[in-house]
Design a protein around this motif. Structure first.
Motif, PDB file in Angstrom:
ATOM      1  N   THR A 275      33.971  48.930  43.713  1.00 56.04           N
ATOM      2  CA  THR A 275      33.175  48.491  44.379  1.00 56.04           C
ATOM      3  C   THR A 275      33.082  46.915  44.804  1.00 56.04           C
ATOM      4  N   LEU A 276      32.309  47.335  46.131  1.00 58.02           N
ATOM      5  CA  LEU A 276      32.131  46.028  47.038  1.00 58.02           C
ATOM      6  C   LEU A 276      32.387  44.446  45.575  1.00 58.02           C
ATOM      7  N   GLY A 277      31.648  44.576  44.617  1.00 54.55           N
ATOM      8  CA  GLY A 277      31.450  43.851  43.542  1.00 54.55           C
ATOM      9  C   GLY A 277      33.427  43.754  42.976  1.00 54.55           C
ATOM     10  N   LYS A 278      33.631  44.902  42.381  1.00 54.71           N
ATOM     11  CA  LYS A 278      34.785  44.049  42.248  1.00 54.71           C
ATOM     12  C   LYS A 278      36.132  44.188  42.908  1.00 54.71           C
ATOM     13  N   LEU A 279      35.526  44.102  44.807  1.00 57.92           N
ATOM     14  CA  LEU A 279      37.201  43.758  45.014  1.00 57.92           C
ATOM     15  C   LEU A 279      36.388  42.661  45.260  1.00 57.92           C
ATOM     16  N   SER A 280      35.420  41.634  44.954  1.00 64.97           N
ATOM     17  CA  SER A 280      34.937  40.744  45.724  1.00 64.97           C
ATOM     18  C   SER A 280      35.588  39.725  44.394  1.00 64.97           C
ATOM     19  N   VAL A 281      35.336  39.855  42.927  1.00 63.84           N
ATOM     20  CA  VAL A 281      35.939  39.293  42.315  1.00 63.84           C
ATOM     21  C   VAL A 281      37.425  39.549  42.029  1.00 63.84           C
ATOM     22  N   LEU A 282      37.792  40.345  42.354  1.00 63.37           N
ATOM     23  CA  LEU A 282      39.340  40.405  42.964  1.00 63.37           C
ATOM     24  C   LEU A 282      39.799  39.916  43.946  1.00 63.37           C
ATOM     25  N   PHE A 283      38.704  38.845  45.116  1.00 62.85           N
ATOM     26  CA  PHE A 283      39.805  38.632  46.246  1.00 62.85           C
ATOM     27  C   PHE A 283      39.136  37.504  46.285  1.00 62.85           C
ATOM     28  N   LEU A 284      37.820  36.767  45.038  1.00 62.72           N
ATOM     29  CA  LEU A 284      37.662  35.379  44.247  1.00 62.72           C
ATOM     30  C   LEU A 284      39.197  34.622  44.001  1.00 62.72           C
ATOM     31  N   LEU A 285      39.703  36.095  42.784  1.00 66.75           N
ATOM     32  CA  LEU A 285      40.844  35.435  41.220  1.00 66.75           C
ATOM     33  C   LEU A 285      41.971  34.952  43.236  1.00 66.75           C
ATOM     34  N   LEU A 286      41.976  35.992  44.105  1.00 66.36           N
ATOM     35  CA  LEU A 286      43.378  35.678  44.579  1.00 66.36           C
ATOM     36  C   LEU A 286      42.609  34.203  45.430  1.00 66.36           C
ATOM     37  N   GLY A 287      41.845  34.440  46.192  1.00 67.17           N
ATOM     38  CA  GLY A 287      41.891  32.618  47.055  1.00 67.17           C
ATOM     39  C   GLY A 287      41.776  31.479  45.783  1.00 67.17           C
ATOM     40  N   ILE A 288      41.136  31.764  44.725  1.00 66.89           N
ATOM     41  CA  ILE A 288      41.840  30.840  43.588  1.00 66.89           C
ATOM     42  C   ILE A 288      43.036  31.231  43.604  1.00 66.89           C
ATOM     43  N   ALA A 289      44.259  31.524  42.894  1.00 66.90           N
ATOM     44  CA  ALA A 289      45.910  31.641  43.366  1.00 66.90           C
ATOM     45  C   ALA A 289      45.792  30.898  43.822  1.00 66.90           C
ATOM     46  N   TYR A 290      45.678  31.985  44.939  1.00 66.71           N
ATOM     47  CA  TYR A 290      46.131  31.029  46.546  1.00 66.71           C
ATOM     48  C   TYR A 290      46.323  29.250  46.952  1.00 66.71           C
ATOM     49  N   ALA A 291      44.578  28.898  46.163  1.00 65.33           N
ATOM     50  CA  ALA A 291      44.241  27.698  46.056  1.00 65.33           C
ATOM     51  C   ALA A 291      45.566  26.921  45.033  1.00 65.33           C
ATOM     52  N   ALA A 292      45.925  26.898  44.157  1.00 70.16           N
ATOM     53  CA  ALA A 292      46.095  26.155  43.510  1.00 70.16           C
ATOM     54  C   ALA A 292      47.605  26.413  43.674  1.00 70.16           C
ATOM     55  N   VAL A 293      48.097  27.368  44.416  1.00 64.52           N
ATOM     56  CA  VAL A 293      49.901  27.478  44.987  1.00 64.52           C
ATOM     57  C   VAL A 293      49.884  26.293  46.244  1.00 64.52           C
ATOM     58  N   ARG A 294      48.557  26.222  46.805  1.00 62.52           N
ATOM     59  CA  ARG A 294      48.650  25.448  48.152  1.00 62.52           C
ATOM     60  C   ARG A 294      48.821  23.839  47.342  1.00 62.52           C
ATOM     61  N   ARG A 295      47.772  23.723  46.194  1.00 69.12           N
ATOM     62  CA  ARG A 295      47.552  22.523  45.146  1.00 69.12           C
ATOM     63  C   ARG A 295      48.803  21.711  44.496  1.00 69.12           C
ATOM     64  N   THR A 296      49.712  22.833  44.599  1.00 67.92           N
ATOM     65  CA  THR A 296      51.250  22.445  43.386  1.00 67.92           C
ATOM     66  C   THR A 296      52.468  22.144  44.798  1.00 67.92           C
ATOM     67  N   LEU A 297      51.926  22.916  45.383  1.00 65.15           N
ATOM     68  CA  LEU A 297      52.582  22.832  46.928  1.00 65.15           C
ATOM     69  C   LEU A 297      52.383  20.393  47.638  1.00 65.15           C
ATOM     70  N   PHE A 298      51.139  20.323  46.998  1.00 61.27           N
ATOM     71  CA  PHE A 298      50.994  19.162  48.081  1.00 61.27           C
ATOM     72  C   PHE A 298      51.518  18.340  46.786  1.00 61.27           C
ATOM     73  N   ILE A 299      51.032  18.533  45.896  1.00 62.98           N
ATOM     74  CA  ILE A 299      51.208  17.794  44.434  1.00 62.98           C
ATOM     75  C   ILE A 299      53.075  16.873  44.543  1.00 62.98           C
ATOM     76  N   VAL A 300      53.481  18.504  44.428  1.00 66.79           N
ATOM     77  CA  VAL A 300      55.355  18.043  44.753  1.00 66.79           C
ATOM     78  C   VAL A 300      55.944  17.440  45.192  1.00 66.79           C
ATOM     79  N   TYR A 301      55.557  18.474  47.127  1.00 67.87           N
ATOM     80  CA  TYR A 301      55.774  17.844  48.181  1.00 67.87           C
ATOM     81  C   TYR A 301      55.155  18.336  50.011  1.00 67.87           C
ATOM     82  N   PRO A 302      54.050  16.996  49.172  1.00 68.35           N
ATOM     83  CA  PRO A 302      53.495  17.343  50.962  1.00 68.35           C
ATOM     84  C   PRO A 302      54.147  17.445  52.107  1.00 68.35           C
TER      85      PRO A 302
END
Length: 271
Positions: A68-95
């Motif tokens: 359902t679109l609800g399930k996909l929305s939750v999945l993409f929310l988690l993917l967005g958080i994962a991408y944000a975590a990758v970016r924040r990690t890079l920002f901390i390690v080597y801006p």
């Protein structure tokens, strides 16, 4: 040409070799970045899709059969958080890596858009998934409007030194999913019929996309300074860029080599 556009490469002689390279990447790829990302995603997906075909399980089939679109929305929310975590990690390690144009386009943008690329491919395999995107959803329309408002607020009040870019990643991941439904459902309803005009612009869209960047630069460098009104400048630029792009498209259709290179189609043989 870039040096004639206000604010572009004004300090070019004082830049280091790397700074010149990075400036060129940002400025020259900026309007064609999605084509580069598409090339990367297509190449990577040759491996991903071959593995998907071998490892698709009954669990995955069941998930997409009942998705359902609800399930996909939750999945993409988690993917967005994962991408944000990758970016924040890079920002901390080597801006500085986040300021590198080639890394941004090839790695970060490809990483962000690969879920959309995969979900589009899976829609060809699973009819239920395709139906979700071609059936209008009021909730997606409302969600997209709210997400867009949140995006504008984040741009206005967020801080680059805080969590603005990470917040943007989560918002745009969800906004992208919901807008796929809004755009595809609307297009399926309004454009799902035979039309020579629609077919023409679908065929011409890639060529127009490829040539619009140099045309936009030319217009901005040599014509915009002579137009005082922003509104007049916008519509003049629109007519200038699209008009010349269509003319160039028609010319390239009549030159076999250019037709093959830009459209991937040989010149049709006369009957």
């Amino acid at each position: 040409m870039l040096q004639y556009v206000k604010g572009k490469a004004e300090n070019w002689p004082n830049l280091s070799l790397y700074e010149k390279y990075n400036t060129l990447v940002w400025e020259l790829v900026s309007h064609l970045w999605f084509l580069l990302v598409l090339v990367v995603l297509t190449t990577v997906s040759l491996v991903i899709f071959s593995r998907l075909r071998r490892h698709l399980s009954t669990t995955a089939d069941s998930f997409f059969a009942n998705v359902t679109l609800g399930k996909l929305s939750v999945l993409f929310l988690l993917l967005g958080i994962a991408y944000a975590a990758v970016r924040r990690t890079l920002f901390i390690v080597y801006p500085p890596i986040l300021s590198d144009g080639l890394f941004n386009f090839v790695v970060m943008q490809s990483l962000f858009y690969i879920p959309f690329f995969l979900i589009g491919a899976l829609a060809f395999i699973h009819p239920r998934l395709k139906a979700l995107f071609t059936t209008p959803s009021p909730w997606c329309a409302v969600g997209a409007a709210i997400a867009f408002a949140a995006y504008l607020l984040n741009q206005r009040y967020g801080s680059g030194d805080a969590w603005m870019y990470e917040t943007e990643s989560v918002i745009t991941m969800l906004l992208g999913l919901w807008m796929v439904n809004v755009v595809f459902a609307l297009g399926h309803r309004l454009l799902n019929f035979k039309s020579s005009r629609v077919t023409y612009f679908v065929n011409a869209s890639l060529f127009i996309y490829l040539v619009h960047h140099p045309l936009t630069l030319f217009f901005g460098a040599y014509i915009t300074p002579h137009i005082a009104s922003n509104t007049l400048g916008f519509f003049t630029g629109l007519v200038f860029v699209v008009g010349i792009a269509v003319v160039l498209y028609e010319i390239h259709l009549r030159i076999p080599l250019l037709r093959f290179l830009f459209s991937g189609k040989p010149q049709p043989k006369a009957a």
